[in-house]
Design an enzyme around this catalytic site. Structure first.
Site, PDB file in Angstrom:
ATOM      1  CD  GLU A  48      -1.931   2.269   1.509  1.00  0.00           C
ATOM      2  OE1 GLU A  48      -1.837   3.141   0.613  1.00  0.00           O
ATOM      3  OE2 GLU A  48      -1.836   2.529   2.714  1.00  0.00           O
ATOM      4  CB  CYS A  82      -1.009   7.131   1.112  1.00  0.00           C
ATOM      5  SG  CYS A  82      -2.237   6.083   1.929  1.00  0.00           S
TER       6      CYS A  82
END
Length: 279
Positions: A48, A82
């Site tokens: 991720e 993110c």
């Protein structure tokens, strides 16, 4: 628990035959290094990684709702997330008005100590990260982007902390570093678009594909955009709306695999076939 920097992950975990699976959350650069480190034993890896997520506002959107959603989508957690909606695409007819209002909101943010209930935005994680964000802002200015709000470290009582003012740029093009690289700080780049195809083309023009936002009252248009955007998660008339049952992960250089929900559990299992003949 094994702590350390990137070399610890590579040497102690990725290269160890006793470790069957690694899941990593972090930068794309470290994720690539982890993949290389795991090649020797073909260890299973899920990643991720970073993002440069587009947040797309159509002229038919609920203006006030979109404004609040865009603001929270990029300035939540000081932009150190993110999925931050750091590339803001606004339909031409409302672009100027939207950017002006967003800049006014950014200028009004109260920064301060994270434990102060009156604080709306705290400091960044470190001095190095603060300087990294300020360097990107300086690069944006040098590239002739228009600074509409922020762009500095606060003065006065906050001057010694790791603070960066919430920053809004307009007049940005895709070739600028502030528009193409993950900053991981409170910086948003506003850019106009003409219509749905133009918004999709601009939204997908990135090596990342973690998340995206779409703001419109037209449900058909919303679903067309969601289907065409190259992102693991697309939020319609909301942003950073998470559910543990909904899979989470990216496309392209934003990662491999999915976390959360049954897809997340699948990453930690192996399918085995057992054939029995009792004769």
């Amino acid at each position: 628990m094994v702590t350390g920097f990137g070399e610890t992950i590579g040497a102690a975990l990725a290269g160890h035959n006793g470790v069957d699976k690694i899941t990593f959350t972090g930068s794309t650069e470290v994720g690539k290094a982890l993949v290389h480190a795991s090649a020797g034993n073909l260890k299973r890896v899920s990643l991720e990684l970073g993002g440069k997520s587009p947040n797309i506002v159509f002229a038919d959107a609920d203006f006030e709702a979109a404004l609040k959603g865009v603001f929270g989508g990029v300035f939540f957690c000081q932009g150190e997330i993110c999925s931050a909606g750091s590339r803001l695409f606004i339909e031409e007819s409302i672009h100027d008005a939207f950017v002006t209002r967003l800049a006014d909101m950014a200028k009004a943010v109260k920064q301060g100590h994270g434990l102060n209930p009156a604080t709306q935005m705290g400091p960044l994680v470190s001095r190095n990260q603060q300087q990294r964000v300020l360097d990107y802002i300086a690069d944006g200015r040098e590239s002739k982007a228009t600074l509409r709000a922020g762009g500095e470290r606060p003065r006065g009582a906050l001057s010694e902390g790791f603070f960066v003012e919430p920053t809004v740029f307009s007049g940005v093009n895709k070739n600028m570093r502030i528009a193409s690289e993950e900053i991981f700080g409170p910086v948003v780049c506003a850019m106009p678009f003409r219509d749905l195809p133009d918004a999709i083309q601009k939204g997908n023009d990135t090596p990342y594909g973690l998340a995206a936002g779409v703001w419109t009252r037209d449900l058909k248009k919303a679903h067309q955009a969601a289907a065409a955007l190259e992102a693991g998660t697309v939020w319609i008339n909301c942003y950073n709306a998470f559910d543990n049952a909904s899979p989470w992960g990216g496309m392209k250089q934003s990662g491999w695999g999915r976390e959360k929900g049954p897809y997340g559990l699948d990453l930690f299992t192996q399918v085995k076939s057992v054939v029995v003949n009792f004769g």
